[in-house]
Design a protein around this motif. Sequence first.
Motif, short mmCIF file in Angstrom:
data_model
loop_
_atom_site.label_atom_id
_atom_site.label_comp_id
_atom_site.label_asym_id
_atom_site.label_seq_id
_atom_site.Cartn_x
_atom_site.Cartn_y
_atom_site.Cartn_z
N TRP A 83 42.76 78.18 54.75
CA TRP A 83 42.26 77.34 53.66
C TRP A 83 40.75 77.45 53.52
O TRP A 83 40.21 77.30 52.43
CB TRP A 83 42.69 75.89 53.88
CG TRP A 83 42.24 75.27 55.16
CD1 TRP A 83 42.89 75.31 56.35
CD2 TRP A 83 41.03 74.54 55.40
NE1 TRP A 83 42.18 74.65 57.31
CE2 TRP A 83 41.03 74.15 56.76
CE3 TRP A 83 39.97 74.17 54.60
CZ2 TRP A 83 40.01 73.42 57.31
CZ3 TRP A 83 38.95 73.43 55.16
CH2 TRP A 83 38.97 73.06 56.51
N ALA A 86 39.66 80.23 51.18
CA ALA A 86 39.95 79.98 49.77
C ALA A 86 38.85 79.15 49.12
O ALA A 86 38.99 78.74 47.98
CB ALA A 86 41.30 79.27 49.64
N TRP A 94 43.93 72.15 50.15
CA TRP A 94 44.41 73.53 50.15
C TRP A 94 45.94 73.55 50.02
O TRP A 94 46.50 74.30 49.23
CB TRP A 94 43.97 74.24 51.43
CG TRP A 94 44.45 75.64 51.57
CD1 TRP A 94 43.96 76.74 50.94
CD2 TRP A 94 45.51 76.12 52.41
NE1 TRP A 94 44.65 77.86 51.33
CE2 TRP A 94 45.60 77.51 52.23
CE3 TRP A 94 46.38 75.49 53.29
CZ2 TRP A 94 46.54 78.28 52.90
CZ3 TRP A 94 47.31 76.26 53.96
CH2 TRP A 94 47.39 77.64 53.76
N GLU A 102 48.00 77.31 42.41
CA GLU A 102 46.65 77.71 42.01
C GLU A 102 46.07 78.77 42.91
O GLU A 102 45.14 79.49 42.52
CB GLU A 102 45.73 76.49 41.98
CG GLU A 102 46.15 75.46 40.94
CD GLU A 102 45.37 74.16 41.02
OE1 GLU A 102 44.55 74.00 41.95
OE2 GLU A 102 45.58 73.31 40.15
N ILE A 103 46.57 78.89 44.15
CA ILE A 103 46.08 79.90 45.10
C ILE A 103 47.28 80.51 45.80
O ILE A 103 48.37 79.96 45.79
CB ILE A 103 45.11 79.29 46.15
CG1 ILE A 103 45.80 78.20 46.96
CG2 ILE A 103 43.84 78.79 45.51
CD1 ILE A 103 44.98 77.68 48.11
N ASP A 104 47.06 81.66 46.41
CA ASP A 104 48.09 82.32 47.21
C ASP A 104 47.90 81.95 48.65
O ASP A 104 46.78 81.83 49.13
CB ASP A 104 48.01 83.85 47.07
CG ASP A 104 48.38 84.29 45.66
OD1 ASP A 104 49.23 83.64 45.05
OD2 ASP A 104 47.80 85.28 45.19
#
Length: 105
Positions: A83, A86, A94, A102-104
């Motif tokens: 996290w 990111a 996260w 929103e994130i991988d």
Amino acid sequence: MVTLHLKGRITENGRLEVELPEGTPPGEVTVAINLQHVPHTAAWEEIPWTPEEIALTLSVKAPKTGAEIAAMMDSGELEFRAWQSADIPDAVEWVRALRRGEIDG
């Protein structure tokens, strides 16, 4: 049957806007909508789980030994602070961003 993956948007008055590729023949279609962002009016705990999340949660994996975990950490395969990379300052946020897609992870 041919499947097209198109980007589109839903307008404020409930209309779906998509741009079809040139030469798309007229006729009946089935539309499946994949929402990219869940409205922020619902608390994240109230957002229903996707079939993929349920399947992942119900899957059983054999536990790792301490030596296997240490080897994974040494190889970089296992990272406890993903996290931070990111650019999200909080681990809980996260996880929420992961659930929102929103994130991988």
